[in-house]
Write an enzyme that holds these catalytic residues in place. Structure first.
Site, short mmCIF file in Angstrom:
data_model
loop_
_atom_site.label_atom_id
_atom_site.label_comp_id
_atom_site.label_asym_id
_atom_site.label_seq_id
_atom_site.Cartn_x
_atom_site.Cartn_y
_atom_site.Cartn_z
N SER A 1 41.29 48.51 45.67
CA SER A 1 41.21 47.16 45.15
C SER A 1 41.19 46.22 46.33
O SER A 1 41.99 46.40 47.26
CB SER A 1 42.43 46.92 44.27
OG SER A 1 42.32 45.70 43.61
N HIS B 1 39.80 36.31 51.05
CA HIS B 1 39.82 34.84 51.03
C HIS B 1 39.42 34.35 52.42
O HIS B 1 40.25 34.38 53.34
CB HIS B 1 41.22 34.31 50.69
CG HIS B 1 41.63 34.47 49.27
ND1 HIS B 1 41.09 33.71 48.25
CD2 HIS B 1 42.53 35.28 48.67
CE1 HIS B 1 41.64 34.06 47.09
NE2 HIS B 1 42.52 35.01 47.32
N HIS C 1 36.08 39.89 45.27
CA HIS C 1 37.02 40.85 44.71
C HIS C 1 36.25 42.12 44.37
O HIS C 1 35.14 42.05 43.87
CB HIS C 1 37.64 40.24 43.44
CG HIS C 1 38.20 41.26 42.49
ND1 HIS C 1 37.57 41.63 41.32
CD2 HIS C 1 39.34 42.00 42.56
CE1 HIS C 1 38.31 42.54 40.69
NE2 HIS C 1 39.37 42.79 41.42
N ASN D 1 37.01 46.31 42.92
CA ASN D 1 37.99 47.26 42.41
C ASN D 1 37.26 48.47 41.88
O ASN D 1 36.25 48.35 41.19
CB ASN D 1 38.81 46.58 41.28
CG ASN D 1 39.72 47.57 40.56
OD1 ASN D 1 39.37 48.11 39.51
ND2 ASN D 1 40.88 47.80 41.13
N ARG E 1 38.39 52.35 40.15
CA ARG E 1 39.57 53.12 39.75
C ARG E 1 39.18 54.33 38.90
O ARG E 1 38.17 54.32 38.20
CB ARG E 1 40.55 52.22 38.98
CG ARG E 1 39.95 51.56 37.78
CD ARG E 1 40.86 50.49 37.18
NE ARG E 1 40.23 49.93 35.98
CZ ARG E 1 39.39 48.90 35.99
NH1 ARG E 1 39.10 48.27 37.11
NH2 ARG E 1 38.83 48.47 34.87
#
Lengths: 300, 300
Positions: free
Chosen positions: B98, B102, B112, B114, B116
């Protein structure tokens, strides 16, 4: 609950809340000595009104919001009735004053106050009061906290222990296992002794707010501080944002009920910081905040 | 779902996620040219491991967190199974990478990503992949967004339309009636074609992330900016915090499942601002962000 609770009751409570709003605004403007509150009067859907008053970038107050709202709703949203599901969907009215103060100076605690009256219409109206006030310091002085809780005790009398405990329970960040601040008073579903008595109780609490907060603001606002204290203040304000966005029922209710977002989220800090693994030195004032002050205790 | 999914599958996926983590970290350190990621390896309850890598206050990157986590849990928490209540309480494993970036420069979008893999043990293990990536610009360049979405399209092929639409749906702030950013890819409960095929798909997406982001970071990181752009960036970061704290399922799941709070909330902005009634000038770049760029559209 009693025959006497009707539209006139809502008017009485609203008038008190509006006069309290004015009193608090005058006091905060006087303390700031430079900036004034903005004035808006916004009609809301259903015939209600929202009267936000916001002061930004003052000399001593970085952001203060003192909001009066009278909401009239056709159908009660979920978040308001988690504990009373039978009321979901019924017409309701709510009148409330809600405030936050984010001071510039890290030695002045930020504060939150809220008082509300809520009524669900019907043959037998269901009503209650709710609210309270609490204090979130960054670099606390023990005497200030004793003063804060003593004032709260003087206003709530025999109810103080219960309301203090409920405040500690409510303003708790379970994911951090940490209290939001050093507490104060919190009550909900308040109908004790009927409308007249409940309203007097709420007025006693409302009238005590400035007695509790102003002396602290006044005494600490010129205290010298540096980069370190400012940085820690911004970091701790992050915790405040976490509470309001992830936990607070009032915020959830406000957003669900379609209230004006700028009003609902006016409580959020003017500036906040999230620092990964924020370094806290052993035996520092920063450690003392969480290890001593934020552990609920008997302050008076 | 298939006989081939077992502990070895978890190991394979974990190894891919860790190699991707290293690749991304090297690339971001090279782009920053000054700061390095901190390295922690933390054993988690139940025999899992958390490997947070965080870069703070770099020359170009204000905060980046690239986290690998392998969780082993005795009982699946609620938030993970809202759509599959029959799995609540069962033992599970989850392995995930993840990341958030910034950047300092308001002309560089934050991002962002991610990925999984999730498996609930039992005679017939239930498993799925999930993840995606999205981009949150403050002062976007149309060519950058076209590049971003073209790269996402090249990685996801025939699935692009669906995953792009799901991304637009998911990263939406309903209380603001506003998209979080300009989107990208989002998928959940992914089992398409069985484990091997799903894993290949996830690798294609993982491998495309730097191709999508690095050219934008590289091209815009030295762009000149002033107080105005910085202020607007901090203000918009407030929206990001609102999404993550009040809406994001991943954050809720992370906090509920008792994962390390510093890791779960590492996504929060290094500095953010909430300005009441933020003034947006008509026909300004700030207005163009919300009125043009944040309105979901076909970018390629």
């Amino acid at each position: 609950m009693t025959q006497t609770v009707n539209d006139h009751s809502i008017k009485l409570v609203s008038e008190y809340f509006k006069s309290l709003q004015n009193k608090i605004i005058s006091c905060l403007e006087e303390e700031d000595a430079v900036s004034q509150f903005s004035i808006e009067n916004i009609a809301t859907p259903g015939g209600g009104v929202s009267q936000p008053r916001v002061l930004s970038e003052g000399k001593h107050i970085e952001k203060a919001a003192v909001m009066f709202t009278h909401s009239i709703g056709a159908t009660l949203p979920d978040a308001a009735t988690e504990r009373k599901p039978e009321l979901t969907g019924k017409p309701f009215q709510a009148t409330a004053i809600s405030l936050i103060v984010h001071p510039n100076n890290p030695y002045v605690p930020m504060t939150h106050m809220n008082l509300r009256f809520f009524i669900v219409s019907g043959d037998e109206p269901t009503w209650h009061f709710g609210g309270g006030y609490d204090l979130t310091p960054y670099y606390p002085f023990e005497e200030d906290i004793i003063h804060w809780h003593t004032t709260a005790f003087n206003a709530s009398g025999e109810h103080y222990r219960k309301l203090k405990a409920e405040c500690d329970d409510y303003f708790y960040l379970s994911h951090r296992q940490e209290a939001r601040g050093i507490g104060g008073l919190f009550f909900d579903d308040w109908v004790e002794g009927g409308f007249e008595k409940s309203f007097s109780f709420v007025k006693a609490i409302g009238d005590s707010f400035l007695k509790a907060y102003q002396p602290i603001l006044s005494k600490r606002k010129d205290q010298t501080f540096g980069e370190r204290e400012r940085d820690f203040q911004l970091f701790r304000r992050g915790r405040y944002a976490e509470f309001n966005l992830a936990i607070d029922r009032g915020t959830k209710y406000g957003l669900q009920s379609g209230r004006r977002v700028e009003s609902v989220l006016a409580s959020l800090p003017p500036l906040a910081k999230w620092t990964y693994n924020y370094p806290i030195e052993p035996n520092s004032p920063e450690e003392k905040l969480t290890e001593y002050f934020l552990v609920p205790k008997d302050w008076i």
